[in-house]
Design a protein around this motif. Structure first.
Motif, PDB file in Angstrom:
ATOM      1  N   GLY A  54      21.728  28.737  72.659  1.00 23.89           N
ATOM      2  CA  GLY A  54      21.044  27.477  72.421  1.00 23.89           C
ATOM      3  C   GLY A  54      20.838  26.737  73.727  1.00 23.89           C
ATOM      4  O   GLY A  54      21.313  27.151  74.781  1.00 23.89           O
ATOM      5  N   TYR A  55      20.135  25.599  73.659  1.00 25.95           N
ATOM      6  CA  TYR A  55      19.730  24.896  74.869  1.00 25.95           C
ATOM      7  C   TYR A  55      20.914  24.465  75.730  1.00 25.95           C
ATOM      8  O   TYR A  55      20.907  24.672  76.953  1.00 25.95           O
ATOM      9  CB  TYR A  55      18.872  23.672  74.515  1.00 25.95           C
ATOM     10  N   ARG A  56      21.923  23.885  75.129  1.00 24.16           N
ATOM     11  CA  ARG A  56      23.071  23.399  75.908  1.00 24.16           C
ATOM     12  C   ARG A  56      23.769  24.536  76.636  1.00 24.16           C
ATOM     13  O   ARG A  56      24.152  24.425  77.804  1.00 24.16           O
ATOM     14  CB  ARG A  56      24.056  22.660  75.007  1.00 24.16           C
ATOM     15  N   GLU A  57      23.947  25.648  75.933  1.00 26.27           N
ATOM     16  CA  GLU A  57      24.598  26.802  76.541  1.00 26.27           C
ATOM     17  C   GLU A  57      23.728  27.388  77.654  1.00 26.27           C
ATOM     18  O   GLU A  57      24.235  27.819  78.683  1.00 26.27           O
ATOM     19  CB  GLU A  57      24.880  27.864  75.465  1.00 26.27           C
ATOM     20  N   ARG A  58      22.428  27.378  77.450  1.00 28.59           N
ATOM     21  CA  ARG A  58      21.526  27.859  78.497  1.00 28.59           C
ATOM     22  C   ARG A  58      21.660  27.008  79.762  1.00 28.59           C
ATOM     23  O   ARG A  58      21.668  27.539  80.878  1.00 28.59           O
ATOM     24  CB  ARG A  58      20.078  27.806  78.006  1.00 28.59           C
ATOM     25  N   MET A  59      21.724  25.711  79.577  1.00 26.66           N
ATOM     26  CA  MET A  59      21.877  24.810  80.726  1.00 26.66           C
ATOM     27  C   MET A  59      23.132  25.156  81.526  1.00 26.66           C
ATOM     28  O   MET A  59      23.149  25.073  82.762  1.00 26.66           O
ATOM     29  CB  MET A  59      21.958  23.365  80.231  1.00 26.66           C
ATOM     30  N   ARG A  60      24.169  25.555  80.828  1.00 24.10           N
ATOM     31  CA  ARG A  60      25.445  25.867  81.489  1.00 24.10           C
ATOM     32  C   ARG A  60      25.414  27.228  82.177  1.00 24.10           C
ATOM     33  O   ARG A  60      25.954  27.386  83.276  1.00 24.10           O
ATOM     34  CB  ARG A  60      26.577  25.842  80.450  1.00 24.10           C
ATOM     35  N   ILE A  61      24.755  28.199  81.549  1.00 21.90           N
ATOM     36  CA  ILE A  61      24.825  29.584  82.037  1.00 21.90           C
ATOM     37  C   ILE A  61      23.727  29.918  83.040  1.00 21.90           C
ATOM     38  O   ILE A  61      23.943  30.688  83.982  1.00 21.90           O
ATOM     39  CB  ILE A  61      24.743  30.564  80.847  1.00 21.90           C
ATOM     40  N   ALA A  62      22.539  29.340  82.879  1.00 19.61           N
ATOM     41  CA  ALA A  62      21.379  29.706  83.704  1.00 19.61           C
ATOM     42  C   ALA A  62      21.642  29.656  85.210  1.00 19.61           C
ATOM     43  O   ALA A  62      21.146  30.524  85.948  1.00 19.61           O
ATOM     44  CB  ALA A  62      20.187  28.832  83.339  1.00 19.61           C
ATOM     45  N   PRO A  63      22.403  28.681  85.736  1.00 18.12           N
ATOM     46  CA  PRO A  63      22.640  28.650  87.189  1.00 18.12           C
ATOM     47  C   PRO A  63      23.310  29.908  87.741  1.00 18.12           C
ATOM     48  O   PRO A  63      23.188  30.197  88.934  1.00 18.12           O
ATOM     49  CB  PRO A  63      23.545  27.423  87.369  1.00 18.12           C
ATOM     50  N   ARG A  64      23.989  30.657  86.895  1.00 16.02           N
ATOM     51  CA  ARG A  64      24.609  31.899  87.370  1.00 16.02           C
ATOM     52  C   ARG A  64      23.551  32.865  87.887  1.00 16.02           C
ATOM     53  O   ARG A  64      23.794  33.628  88.830  1.00 16.02           O
ATOM     54  CB  ARG A  64      25.387  32.570  86.242  1.00 16.02           C
TER      55      ARG A  64
ATOM     56  N   SER B 187      13.089  25.687  75.127  1.00 15.60           N
ATOM     57  CA  SER B 187      12.734  26.689  74.118  1.00 15.60           C
ATOM     58  C   SER B 187      13.834  26.837  73.078  1.00 15.60           C
ATOM     59  O   SER B 187      15.023  26.728  73.377  1.00 15.60           O
ATOM     60  CB  SER B 187      12.470  28.041  74.781  1.00 15.60           C
ATOM     61  N   GLY B 188      13.407  27.124  71.857  1.00 14.29           N
ATOM     62  CA  GLY B 188      14.364  27.324  70.775  1.00 14.29           C
ATOM     63  C   GLY B 188      14.805  28.770  70.680  1.00 14.29           C
ATOM     64  O   GLY B 188      14.832  29.503  71.675  1.00 14.29           O
ATOM     65  N   THR B 189      15.121  29.202  69.462  1.00 18.74           N
ATOM     66  CA  THR B 189      15.567  30.573  69.229  1.00 18.74           C
ATOM     67  C   THR B 189      14.468  31.555  69.612  1.00 18.74           C
ATOM     68  O   THR B 189      13.313  31.386  69.236  1.00 18.74           O
ATOM     69  CB  THR B 189      15.931  30.768  67.746  1.00 18.74           C
ATOM     70  N   GLN B 190      14.846  32.568  70.367  1.00 16.13           N
ATOM     71  CA  GLN B 190      13.873  33.557  70.833  1.00 16.13           C
ATOM     72  C   GLN B 190      13.657  34.649  69.786  1.00 16.13           C
ATOM     73  O   GLN B 190      14.572  34.994  69.032  1.00 16.13           O
ATOM     74  CB  GLN B 190      14.353  34.173  72.144  1.00 16.13           C
ATOM     75  N   PRO B 191      12.458  35.206  69.736  1.00 10.43           N
ATOM     76  CA  PRO B 191      12.168  36.254  68.747  1.00 10.43           C
ATOM     77  C   PRO B 191      13.063  37.470  68.971  1.00 10.43           C
ATOM     78  O   PRO B 191      13.385  37.826  70.103  1.00 10.43           O
ATOM     79  CB  PRO B 191      10.694  36.587  68.993  1.00 10.43           C
ATOM     80  N   THR B 192      13.434  38.101  67.874  1.00 11.60           N
ATOM     81  CA  THR B 192      14.322  39.267  67.929  1.00 11.60           C
ATOM     82  C   THR B 192      13.812  40.363  68.872  1.00 11.60           C
ATOM     83  O   THR B 192      14.604  40.936  69.636  1.00 11.60           O
ATOM     84  CB  THR B 192      14.545  39.837  66.521  1.00 11.60           C
ATOM     85  N   PRO B 193      12.508  40.692  68.865  1.00 11.18           N
ATOM     86  CA  PRO B 193      12.041  41.734  69.788  1.00 11.18           C
ATOM     87  C   PRO B 193      12.324  41.411  71.253  1.00 11.18           C
ATOM     88  O   PRO B 193      12.605  42.307  72.053  1.00 11.18           O
ATOM     89  CB  PRO B 193      10.531  41.798  69.515  1.00 11.18           C
ATOM     90  N   LEU B 194      12.276  40.128  71.609  1.00 19.03           N
ATOM     91  CA  LEU B 194      12.533  39.750  72.996  1.00 19.03           C
ATOM     92  C   LEU B 194      14.016  39.937  73.335  1.00 19.03           C
ATOM     93  O   LEU B 194      14.358  40.359  74.449  1.00 19.03           O
ATOM     94  CB  LEU B 194      12.111  38.298  73.231  1.00 19.03           C
TER      95      LEU B 194
END
Length: 207
Positions: free
Chosen positions: A38-48, A106-113
């Motif tokens: 989700g968005y909050r978790e992305r904010m935390r992990i993306a800098p890696r 962005s919200g939930t990503q499509p399963t194929p992605l």
């Protein structure tokens, strides 16, 4: 058969390629996590991913310096440098993909992605194994064929994700950000296949 590098440089050089490949594995795992969060978790992990990309660029510089001092043909040096650059570019593309997800909220990503991201992880793992064999490139075997197979599936999945996006409908303002994310993932797939193709050229040259 003449070795690609003199024995005294062999281990340090290929150790750098293996280290670069390991960073790609870490980045691919982080990338999959970002896509599936989700968005909050992305904010935390993306800098890696920025950290992975920065480390990869530093390794490319070290590889370039080592190549400049090596006793190999210009053709082989060009291929090895291109290999390192392409692996680093794939990691940078993963960073770009994550940045788009955060930027567009962005919200939930499509399963194929998400499935395509798993394929990216698989290609990174194959690249690590290949990096251990660069000192004896004939042993690369079907590395390129394996990556190419996964990449074909990855492109099929990104097309499927794109089809689902347009089937869902909506305004261009809503669709374009997700289209950019899908394109970014497709770019990662393309770069991984290009890296494997470059390694295979070394194998063919040495045959």
């Amino acid at each position: 058969m003449v070795q690609l590098f003199p024995r005294r440089l062999e281990r340090p050089m290929y150790g750098l390629f293996a280290e670069l490949a390991e960073i790609q594995v870490q980045a691919a795992d982080t990338h999959s996590t970002v896509l599936g969060s989700g968005y909050r978790e992305r904010m935390r992990i993306a800098p890696r991913l920025h950290e992975h990309s920065t480390s990869a660029e530093e390794l490319v510089r070290r590889i370039a310096n080592r190549l400049a001092d090596s006793l190999i043909t210009p053709y082989e040096a060009e291929l090895l440098y291109s290999l390192a650059l392409t692996v680093a570019d794939s990691i940078s593309a993963m960073e770009h993909s994550a940045e788009l997800l955060v930027l567009f909220h962005s919200g939930t990503q499509p399963t194929p992605l998400l499935e395509a991201a798993k394929g990216i992880e698989r290609c990174a793992e194959l690249t690590v194994t290949a990096s251990w064999k660069l000192d004896t490139v004939r042993e690369l075997g079907d590395y390129y064929a394996q990556v190419r197979k996964v990449a074909r599936q990855g492109r099929r999945l990104t097309r499927q994700a794109l089809g689902e996006l347009y089937a869902r409908g909506g305004s261009g303002i809503d669709l374009l950000p997700q289209r950019d994310v899908i394109d970014a993932v497709d770019t990662i797939v393309e770069l991984q296949e290009r890296a494997a193709r470059t390694a295979d050229l070394l194998r063919v040259k040495d045959a």
